[in-house]
Design a protein around this motif. Sequence first.
Motif, PDB file in Angstrom:
ATOM      1  N   THR A   1      13.761  44.865  61.171  1.00  0.00           N
ATOM      2  CA  THR A   1      12.961  44.681  62.396  1.00  0.00           C
ATOM      3  C   THR A   1      12.140  45.896  63.324  1.00  0.00           C
ATOM      4  O   THR A   1      11.331  46.078  64.162  1.00  0.00           O
ATOM      5  CB  THR A   1      12.914  43.255  62.816  1.00  0.00           C
ATOM      6  OG1 THR A   1      13.945  42.941  63.184  1.00  0.00           O
ATOM      7  CG2 THR A   1      12.260  42.694  61.134  1.00  0.00           C
ATOM      8  N   LYS A   2      14.201  46.454  62.881  1.00  0.00           N
ATOM      9  CA  LYS A   2      13.927  47.276  64.659  1.00  0.00           C
ATOM     10  C   LYS A   2      13.550  47.904  64.611  1.00  0.00           C
ATOM     11  O   LYS A   2      12.675  48.890  64.737  1.00  0.00           O
ATOM     12  CB  LYS A   2      15.553  47.451  64.447  1.00  0.00           C
ATOM     13  CG  LYS A   2      15.934  48.380  65.917  1.00  0.00           C
ATOM     14  CD  LYS A   2      17.170  48.221  65.985  1.00  0.00           C
ATOM     15  CE  LYS A   2      17.240  49.464  67.384  1.00  0.00           C
ATOM     16  NZ  LYS A   2      18.719  50.620  66.835  1.00  0.00           N
ATOM     17  N   GLU A   3      13.791  48.527  62.835  1.00  0.00           N
ATOM     18  CA  GLU A   3      12.688  50.075  62.375  1.00  0.00           C
ATOM     19  C   GLU A   3      11.689  50.276  62.268  1.00  0.00           C
ATOM     20  O   GLU A   3      11.045  50.870  62.394  1.00  0.00           O
ATOM     21  CB  GLU A   3      13.349  50.230  61.173  1.00  0.00           C
ATOM     22  CG  GLU A   3      13.600  51.505  60.020  1.00  0.00           C
ATOM     23  CD  GLU A   3      13.565  51.360  58.425  1.00  0.00           C
ATOM     24  OE1 GLU A   3      12.336  51.203  57.700  1.00  0.00           O
ATOM     25  OE2 GLU A   3      15.316  51.041  58.369  1.00  0.00           O
ATOM     26  N   LEU A   4      10.552  48.518  61.868  1.00  0.00           N
ATOM     27  CA  LEU A   4       9.655  48.764  62.196  1.00  0.00           C
ATOM     28  C   LEU A   4       9.023  48.452  63.469  1.00  0.00           C
ATOM     29  O   LEU A   4       7.795  48.431  63.244  1.00  0.00           O
ATOM     30  CB  LEU A   4       9.088  47.348  60.589  1.00  0.00           C
ATOM     31  CG  LEU A   4       9.678  47.292  60.190  1.00  0.00           C
ATOM     32  CD1 LEU A   4       9.256  46.005  58.878  1.00  0.00           C
ATOM     33  CD2 LEU A   4       9.091  48.483  58.855  1.00  0.00           C
ATOM     34  N   GLY A   5       9.619  47.915  64.259  1.00  0.00           N
ATOM     35  CA  GLY A   5       9.039  47.925  66.281  1.00  0.00           C
ATOM     36  C   GLY A   5       8.735  46.956  65.738  1.00  0.00           C
ATOM     37  O   GLY A   5       7.547  46.607  66.451  1.00  0.00           O
ATOM     38  N   VAL A   6       8.642  45.603  65.025  1.00  0.00           N
ATOM     39  CA  VAL A   6       8.289  44.324  65.082  1.00  0.00           C
ATOM     40  C   VAL A   6       8.472  43.903  66.995  1.00  0.00           C
ATOM     41  O   VAL A   6       9.563  44.045  66.927  1.00  0.00           O
ATOM     42  CB  VAL A   6       9.199  42.933  64.572  1.00  0.00           C
ATOM     43  CG1 VAL A   6       8.783  42.374  64.492  1.00  0.00           C
ATOM     44  CG2 VAL A   6       8.596  43.697  63.290  1.00  0.00           C
ATOM     45  N   PRO A   7       7.460  43.769  67.343  1.00  0.00           N
ATOM     46  CA  PRO A   7       7.620  43.515  68.725  1.00  0.00           C
ATOM     47  C   PRO A   7       8.653  41.723  69.684  1.00  0.00           C
ATOM     48  O   PRO A   7       9.197  41.921  70.698  1.00  0.00           O
ATOM     49  CB  PRO A   7       6.285  42.538  69.505  1.00  0.00           C
ATOM     50  CG  PRO A   7       5.484  42.595  68.225  1.00  0.00           C
ATOM     51  CD  PRO A   7       6.358  42.678  66.941  1.00  0.00           C
ATOM     52  N   ALA A   8       8.689  41.058  68.686  1.00  0.00           N
ATOM     53  CA  ALA A   8       9.091  39.149  68.725  1.00  0.00           C
ATOM     54  C   ALA A   8       9.739  39.189  67.839  1.00  0.00           C
ATOM     55  O   ALA A   8       9.065  39.209  66.467  1.00  0.00           O
ATOM     56  CB  ALA A   8       9.018  38.732  70.004  1.00  0.00           C
ATOM     57  N   LEU A   9      10.918  38.630  67.694  1.00  0.00           N
ATOM     58  CA  LEU A   9      11.413  37.481  66.206  1.00  0.00           C
ATOM     59  C   LEU A   9      12.337  36.113  67.374  1.00  0.00           C
ATOM     60  O   LEU A   9      12.635  35.940  68.427  1.00  0.00           O
ATOM     61  CB  LEU A   9      12.530  38.101  65.878  1.00  0.00           C
ATOM     62  CG  LEU A   9      12.212  39.406  65.184  1.00  0.00           C
ATOM     63  CD1 LEU A   9      12.908  40.658  65.862  1.00  0.00           C
ATOM     64  CD2 LEU A   9      12.805  38.758  64.012  1.00  0.00           C
ATOM     65  N   TRP A  10      11.596  34.924  66.486  1.00  0.00           N
ATOM     66  CA  TRP A  10      12.396  33.603  67.049  1.00  0.00           C
ATOM     67  C   TRP A  10      13.568  33.313  65.966  1.00  0.00           C
ATOM     68  O   TRP A  10      12.853  33.151  64.780  1.00  0.00           O
ATOM     69  CB  TRP A  10      11.314  32.335  67.178  1.00  0.00           C
ATOM     70  CG  TRP A  10      11.358  31.770  67.716  1.00  0.00           C
ATOM     71  CD1 TRP A  10      12.878  30.823  67.735  1.00  0.00           C
ATOM     72  CD2 TRP A  10      11.435  31.086  68.953  1.00  0.00           C
ATOM     73  NE1 TRP A  10      12.869  29.634  68.379  1.00  0.00           N
ATOM     74  CE2 TRP A  10      11.863  29.441  68.944  1.00  0.00           C
ATOM     75  CE3 TRP A  10      10.144  31.188  69.589  1.00  0.00           C
ATOM     76  CZ2 TRP A  10      11.402  28.944  70.097  1.00  0.00           C
ATOM     77  CZ3 TRP A  10       9.308  29.677  70.113  1.00  0.00           C
ATOM     78  CH2 TRP A  10       9.794  28.709  71.052  1.00  0.00           C
ATOM     79  N   LEU A  11      14.550  33.281  66.223  1.00  0.00           N
ATOM     80  CA  LEU A  11      15.927  32.959  65.138  1.00  0.00           C
ATOM     81  C   LEU A  11      15.733  31.607  65.669  1.00  0.00           C
ATOM     82  O   LEU A  11      16.212  30.768  66.365  1.00  0.00           O
ATOM     83  CB  LEU A  11      16.951  33.836  65.595  1.00  0.00           C
ATOM     84  CG  LEU A  11      17.124  35.258  65.425  1.00  0.00           C
ATOM     85  CD1 LEU A  11      18.570  35.502  65.549  1.00  0.00           C
ATOM     86  CD2 LEU A  11      16.566  35.453  64.299  1.00  0.00           C
ATOM     87  N   GLN A  12      15.712  30.671  64.415  1.00  0.00           N
ATOM     88  CA  GLN A  12      15.670  29.356  64.340  1.00  0.00           C
ATOM     89  C   GLN A  12      17.103  29.007  64.354  1.00  0.00           C
ATOM     90  O   GLN A  12      18.023  29.960  64.045  1.00  0.00           O
ATOM     91  CB  GLN A  12      15.139  28.492  63.195  1.00  0.00           C
ATOM     92  CG  GLN A  12      13.551  28.592  63.235  1.00  0.00           C
ATOM     93  CD  GLN A  12      12.984  27.303  64.290  1.00  0.00           C
ATOM     94  OE1 GLN A  12      11.924  28.126  65.741  1.00  0.00           O
ATOM     95  NE2 GLN A  12      12.750  26.560  64.490  1.00  0.00           N
ATOM     96  N   PRO A  13      17.224  27.939  65.025  1.00  0.00           N
ATOM     97  CA  PRO A  13      19.020  27.411  65.368  1.00  0.00           C
ATOM     98  C   PRO A  13      19.231  27.926  63.722  1.00  0.00           C
ATOM     99  O   PRO A  13      18.686  27.069  62.543  1.00  0.00           O
ATOM    100  CB  PRO A  13      18.592  25.886  65.768  1.00  0.00           C
ATOM    101  CG  PRO A  13      17.510  25.617  66.155  1.00  0.00           C
ATOM    102  CD  PRO A  13      16.396  27.061  65.389  1.00  0.00           C
TER     103      PRO A  13
END
Length: 141
Positions: free
Chosen positions: A90-102
């Motif tokens: 995602t860093k490489e692709l430029g994804v704006p935001a991630l939500w890591l579930q518990p």
Amino acid sequence: MSSLTDIQKKFLSAPHYAVVGASKDQAKYGTKVLKWYQARNKDVTPVHPKEDELEGLKTVRSIADLSAPTETSISVITPPKVTLGILEKTKELGVPALWLQPGAEDEIVVSYIKENGLEDKVIYGGPCILVEGDGVIKSLL
């Protein structure tokens, strides 16, 4: 640095969403998160390496196959070892935001987030979209 609320609002303001970790198992949280997006009429794409369709939606094999990764917030419901690879991509692709579930992160994942300056893009450490998502959406109205 952005507050958790700021990141959550950024996450839920995206025009597209993806879920990594959904499966055919209705009891799994990945599938529950996918259905959460569907119930709110969000444009969501499940990401699965083997399945062609989940919950009536066409899947993509990897996040690299998303049609607009720079406009897609991604929910991650995977074991930490898998999560680490997702963060790198995602860093490489430029994804704006991630939500890591518990449960999707461990110390190595958290270290990667901090070492790569991703704190303003990644929700981690416990918040669950199934619990907090509707409140964030209401705050955007």
